[in-house]
Design a protein around this motif. Structure first.
Motif, short mmCIF file in Angstrom:
data_model
loop_
_atom_site.label_atom_id
_atom_site.label_comp_id
_atom_site.label_asym_id
_atom_site.label_seq_id
_atom_site.Cartn_x
_atom_site.Cartn_y
_atom_site.Cartn_z
N LEU A 399 -2.18 5.70 -0.91
CA LEU A 399 -1.15 5.37 -1.89
C LEU A 399 -0.29 4.21 -1.40
CD1 LEU A 399 0.21 6.10 -4.56
CD2 LEU A 399 1.64 7.73 -3.31
N HIS A 400 0.07 4.22 -0.11
CA HIS A 400 0.94 3.18 0.44
C HIS A 400 0.35 2.67 1.75
CE1 HIS A 400 3.84 4.32 -2.57
NE2 HIS A 400 3.82 5.56 -2.13
N PRO A 401 -0.62 1.77 1.70
CA PRO A 401 -1.20 1.24 2.93
C PRO A 401 -0.16 0.56 3.82
CG PRO A 401 -2.49 0.61 1.00
CD PRO A 401 -1.19 1.16 0.50
N ASN A 402 -0.36 0.65 5.11
CA ASN A 402 0.50 0.01 6.09
C ASN A 402 -0.19 -1.24 6.61
OD1 ASN A 402 1.12 -0.34 9.20
ND2 ASN A 402 2.93 0.58 8.26
N LEU A 403 0.53 -2.35 6.62
CA LEU A 403 -0.09 -3.63 6.95
C LEU A 403 -0.72 -3.62 8.34
CD1 LEU A 403 -0.47 -6.53 5.84
CD2 LEU A 403 1.58 -7.16 7.10
N GLU A 404 0.05 -3.22 9.36
CA GLU A 404 -0.48 -3.26 10.72
C GLU A 404 -1.48 -2.14 10.98
OE1 GLU A 404 2.21 -3.94 13.92
OE2 GLU A 404 3.65 -5.01 12.67
N ARG A 405 -1.14 -0.93 10.52
CA ARG A 405 -2.00 0.21 10.83
C ARG A 405 -3.33 0.15 10.08
NH1 ARG A 405 0.70 4.67 8.32
NH2 ARG A 405 -0.51 4.04 6.51
N ASP A 406 -3.30 -0.22 8.79
CA ASP A 406 -4.48 -0.11 7.95
C ASP A 406 -5.24 -1.42 7.76
OD1 ASP A 406 -3.92 2.61 7.46
OD2 ASP A 406 -2.44 2.05 5.95
N PHE A 407 -4.60 -2.56 8.04
CA PHE A 407 -5.27 -3.83 7.78
C PHE A 407 -5.47 -4.69 9.03
CE2 PHE A 407 -3.57 -2.67 3.64
CZ PHE A 407 -4.67 -2.89 2.83
N PHE A 408 -4.40 -4.83 9.83
CA PHE A 408 -4.51 -5.71 10.98
C PHE A 408 -5.53 -5.21 12.00
CE2 PHE A 408 -0.07 -7.89 10.71
CZ PHE A 408 -0.46 -8.46 9.51
N ILE A 409 -5.81 -3.92 11.98
CA ILE A 409 -6.79 -3.37 12.92
C ILE A 409 -8.18 -3.96 12.68
CG2 ILE A 409 -7.48 -1.38 11.49
CD1 ILE A 409 -7.45 0.27 14.11
N THR A 410 -8.42 -4.46 11.48
CA THR A 410 -9.72 -5.09 11.15
C THR A 410 -9.71 -6.59 11.42
OG1 THR A 410 -9.13 -5.55 8.84
CG2 THR A 410 -10.04 -3.36 9.34
N LEU A 411 -8.58 -7.12 11.90
CA LEU A 411 -8.45 -8.55 12.14
C LEU A 411 -8.16 -8.79 13.62
CD1 LEU A 411 -6.14 -9.38 9.09
CD2 LEU A 411 -8.63 -9.52 9.17
#
Length: 500
Positions: A399-411
């Motif tokens: 519902l509320h993705p976290n930028l560092e936790r949910d996205f930056f881990i793939t970058l």
């Protein structure tokens, strides 16, 4: 709104020439003292009482020479130029990597502001008024609104709360990534949790003003200027100091307070607006001929990017009916922030200052604010619409993705760059600050730093903005997501140039 290739090229050329003509030089520093200026004569000349500055020495409740001026009608929609103001203006625009998303947003908007798509900043100012929740922005800013008394500082482009007969407000913003490390206790921890969830508006209304059907009153210190990514409407961004009055009874007067001397300005900007001052004073609007009889600090939490940072405990001052909370801060490059609650009790005869209270409930106002924020009409809104679609595509069950936790881990590149920087953490205190504090007579003395602090591009913000851009570009390329109305694949390709 469709825009031809020829029109786009012409607009882009105009924007480039305007950028070159307008001063893009970094400002040397921000001080509380307002910059000197001739007597107001032009629409967007700032005016304020030179003998009624706030305890910091900054302008208070700034208004325009022409009350509620129209940004669209001044110098072809350029109210920040010498044709419209005699004040020295600092223009904070996004850098070359990030300006494309902001500029595409301008192309999809009916706004005439094509030559500048960032923040035009006038001065540091303190405002009193009614305060409410706006939204948690797509650039991860906490966004609040303030209704100033007598509509001071408002432009025709500032949003109304409900219909055109309701008050207009000044938006106030501060970055969650710059403040969350201090939001670990009590009210501010609840603010962080509910604010980032951004969907329980009843709970947020009760948090700001429990047991009431009106907005809370309070004060804010920040950079006053025009957000020319959103119609050149007036705003306070970033916020340095904030005091929200949660309860106003004389025997139960509680405030939630935030204090710092630095902060950035959102996706469509690039500088860290370091304040060359080592303390901050926030006025607590309450009418009393005598000082509070008791004052108590609760849930004090300091944080900083430097483990050597020393943040002083809050002090309370009273003089001539003015009550002021003051904090001593380390130099702004240590990026310190403090959050706490303050409980006051007042003598007989004291009463809260009246502030504008709209008829609509806080819940209705918050819902309206969310509706405004959901319409991608400007640069940051456009970027946000792209990001929301990318988030939902990558994490459909969150519902509320976290930028560092949910996205930056793939970058990996973004991750490694983030790890190279110091992380904000709770700062060690030489002594505990919670507990009763004395009320001092008089007012605190501002202490400007003796050294010049030239504004710098903030590395952490730059990495975050790079991460947002990468997430958007990679997801749209891989999954061929639908673009927001009014834009083309060519627009996206241009904005994503260089992103692998």
């Amino acid at each position: 709104m469709s825009v031809s290739t020829t029109t786009r090229s012409s607009v882009a050329l105009v924007a480039l020439l305007a950028t070159l003509l307008l001063c893009a030089c970094p400002k040397k520093e921000w001080h509380y003292a307002p910059p000197p200026a001739p007597a107001p004569t032009k629409d967007f000349d700032a005016q304020f009482g030179a003998t009624t500055l706030d305890p910091n020495g900054s302008a208070r409740d700034v208004d325009w020479h022409t009350h509620i001026p129209n940004p669209d009608s001044c110098n072809n929609g350029q109210p920040y130029t010498p044709a419209c103001t005699q004040n020295p203006i600092f223009q904070d625009q996004p850098d070359l990597r990030h300006q494309a998303f902001c500029f595409i947003g301008k192309l999809t908007s009916p706004s005439p502001y094509q030559s500048f798509f960032g923040h035009a900043d006038w001065m540091v100012a303190q405002y009193n008024g009614s305060i409410g929740w706006f939204n948690f922005g797509d650039d991860f800013d906490y966004d609040l609104f303030l209704i100033p008394g007598s509509a001071r500082g408002i432009t025709t482009n500032n949003n109304h709360l409900t219909d055109n007969n309701s008050p207009q407000y000044i938006e106030m913003e501060f970055d969650s990534g710059e403040t969350d490390a201090a939001f670990t206790k009590g009210w501010w921890n609840d603010f962080k949790t509910l604010g980032e969830a951004n969907d329980d508006r009843d709970a947020l209304a009760k948090l700001f003003h429990p047991g009431q059907t009106t907005l809370a009153c309070g004060s804010a210190v920040g950079i006053f200027g025009l957000d020319c990514d959103h119609g050149c409407r007036s705003e306070l961004h970033p916020i340095y100091g904030l005091a929200i009055q949660r309860t106003e009874k004389a025997d139960d007067n509680e405030w939630s307070i935030l204090a710092r001397n630095w902060g950035t300005g959102g996706y469509c900007s690039q500088y860290n607006d370091e304040l060359a001052e080592t303390n901050i004073s926030i006025v607590l609007p309450y009418t009393s001929s005598q000082p509070p009889t008791q004052a108590e600090v609760v849930d004090f939490a300091p944080a900083a990017n430097d483990s050597t940072a020393k943040i002083g405990c809050p002090t309370l001052w009273f003089k001539d009916g003015q009550t002021v909370v003051n904090l001593t801060l380390p130099p702004p490059e240590q990026q310190a922030v403090a959050a706490f609650s303050l409980k006051l009790q007042w003598p007989a005869g004291a009463e809260p200052v009246a502030c504008t209270q709209p008829a609509a409930s806080p819940h209705a106002l918050m819902a309206l604010a969310a509706e405004h924020a959901a319409t991608p009409a400007n640069g940051e809104d456009y970027m946000g619409a792209l990001l929301r679609t990318a988030e939902q595509s990558q994490h459909p069950n969150l519902l509320h993705p976290n930028l560092e936790r949910d996205f930056f881990i793939t970058l990996p590149k973004i991750q490694s760059r983030m790890q190279s920087l110091k992380s904000m953490a709770l700062a060690p205190q030489p002594q505990p600050c919670d507990g009763s504090i004395a009320i001092k007579p008089g007012l605190p003395t501002p202490a400007p730093l003796p050294t010049i602090h030239k504004l710098k591009i903030d590395q952490r913000k730059q990495i975050h903005d790079d991460g947002i851009r990468t997430i958007i570009c990679q997801n749209y390329r891989a999954k061929k997501l639908t673009l927001p109305p009014g834009t083309t694949q060519q627009d996206l390709d241009r904005a994503c140039k260089g992103v692998k």
